[in-house]
Design an enzyme around this catalytic site. Structure first.
Site, mmCIF file in Angstrom:
data_model
loop_
_atom_site.group_PDB
_atom_site.id
_atom_site.type_symbol
_atom_site.label_atom_id
_atom_site.label_comp_id
_atom_site.label_asym_id
_atom_site.label_seq_id
_atom_site.Cartn_x
_atom_site.Cartn_y
_atom_site.Cartn_z
ATOM 1 N N GLY A 4 0.796 -1.334 0.057
ATOM 2 C CA GLY A 4 -0.061 0.055 -0.007
ATOM 3 C C GLY A 4 0.777 1.316 0.091
ATOM 4 O O GLY A 4 0.490 2.424 0.389
ATOM 5 N N SER A 5 2.301 1.184 -0.503
ATOM 6 C CA SER A 5 2.729 2.333 -0.374
ATOM 7 C C SER A 5 2.371 3.555 -1.369
ATOM 8 O O SER A 5 2.442 4.447 -1.260
ATOM 9 C CB SER A 5 4.076 1.995 -0.930
ATOM 10 N N ASN A 6 1.498 3.225 -2.610
ATOM 11 C CA ASN A 6 0.751 3.892 -3.507
ATOM 12 C C ASN A 6 -0.408 4.621 -2.659
ATOM 13 O O ASN A 6 -0.601 5.591 -2.908
ATOM 14 C CB ASN A 6 0.651 3.114 -4.771
ATOM 15 N N HIS A 15 -5.417 -8.493 -8.917
ATOM 16 C CA HIS A 15 -6.745 -9.580 -9.272
ATOM 17 C C HIS A 15 -7.295 -8.894 -10.687
ATOM 18 O O HIS A 15 -7.697 -7.695 -10.589
ATOM 19 C CB HIS A 15 -7.947 -9.428 -8.312
ATOM 20 N N ILE A 16 -7.303 -9.770 -11.493
ATOM 21 C CA ILE A 16 -7.796 -9.306 -13.000
ATOM 22 C C ILE A 16 -9.473 -9.173 -12.795
ATOM 23 O O ILE A 16 -10.286 -10.187 -12.407
ATOM 24 C CB ILE A 16 -7.552 -10.078 -14.001
ATOM 25 N N ASN A 53 -5.283 2.201 -13.172
ATOM 26 C CA ASN A 53 -4.346 1.197 -12.812
ATOM 27 C C ASN A 53 -3.169 1.850 -12.914
ATOM 28 O O ASN A 53 -2.793 2.330 -13.662
ATOM 29 C CB ASN A 53 -4.799 0.204 -13.512
ATOM 30 N N HIS A 73 0.934 0.692 -13.073
ATOM 31 C CA HIS A 73 1.509 -0.465 -13.718
ATOM 32 C C HIS A 73 2.984 -0.108 -13.636
ATOM 33 O O HIS A 73 3.374 1.054 -14.361
ATOM 34 C CB HIS A 73 1.025 -0.850 -14.918
ATOM 35 N N GLU A 91 6.482 5.699 -9.222
ATOM 36 C CA GLU A 91 4.802 5.358 -8.937
ATOM 37 C C GLU A 91 4.291 6.288 -8.152
ATOM 38 O O GLU A 91 3.127 6.986 -8.359
ATOM 39 C CB GLU A 91 4.752 3.803 -8.484
#
Ligand code: GRF
Length: 198
Positions: A11-13, A94-95, A110, A112, A181
């Site tokens: 959860g750093s983002n 999770h897709i 998202n 990435h 990020e």
């Protein structure tokens, strides 16, 4: 504006978004953090600042005899209750099916840790590092994109190249990428929310 963040790990983002809201860089409110992993440290980060959390592991739901699609629809239903203006997938592993995506009107982004069409899917940083060691790439990057059903294939909203140095360990590269990020996810969130007000 109301933000829902989906995580699966550290959860750093998420933390970067929390900090950006606290410093008034982003004008918005995280109304829910969802994790598909009970052990995600990001849940602690949310709880520490009073953000409601939902832990919803796929495995436990399937153990009830439910299907993956039923999981996605239940997840969408729970998130909808919070009326988000923006849904951020930040380290979410999770897709999400079309059934889920159809419940929201193009408000899912998202993060990435690779360049468009370079290392889609998981373990992107390690795969880029290996490719660099083999000499097949000289740099990698980070992108934030709109979410569509094809994994990591949605329209890029922001892309930043990240250099790889000969002296880099995998850890060095991961640290450099995570720092990018944290900056990009805040930048795109701000831009998206500012766009709502127009
Ligand atoms: C990040 O590289 C993210 O892009 C990837 O998972 C990693 C961990 O993210 N999907 P976080 O620290 O859990 O935000």
């Amino acid at each position: 504006p109301r933000i829902v963040v989906l995580i699966s790990g550290n959860g750093s983002n998420l933390q970067a978004i929390i900090d950006a809201i606290n410093s008034k860089t982003i004008e918005g409110k995280i109304v829910l953090v969802v994790s598909n992993k009970n052990s995600a440290y990001g849940l602690t980060r949310a709880t520490q600042v009073g953000i409601p959390t939902l832990t919803f592991p796929l495995k436990q739901y399937k153990d009830l005899g439910k299907t993956r699609i039923e999981y996605d629809l239940e997840l969408a239903k729970k998130i909808k209750e919070y009326n988000p203006n923006l849904i951020i997938l930040a380290g979410w592993m999770h897709i999400l099916s079309d059934d889920f995506l159809r419940c929201f009107d193009d408000i899912i982004i998202n993060l990435h840790p690779a360049l468009p069409n370079q290392f889609d899917g998981t373990n992107s940083i390690a795969r880029a590092y290996e490719a660099f060691k083999k000499g097949s790439i000289t740099k990698t990057g980070v992108m934030v994109h709109k979410v569509i059903s094809a994994v990591d294939k949605g329209e890029p909203l922001l892309v930043e190249e990240v250099p790889i140095l000969e002296t880099d360990s995998l850890d060095d590269l991961e640290t450099r990428i995570h720092n990018v990020e944290h900056r990009l996810i805040v930048q795109v969130t701000k831009k998206f929310l500012d766009g709502l007000n127009r």
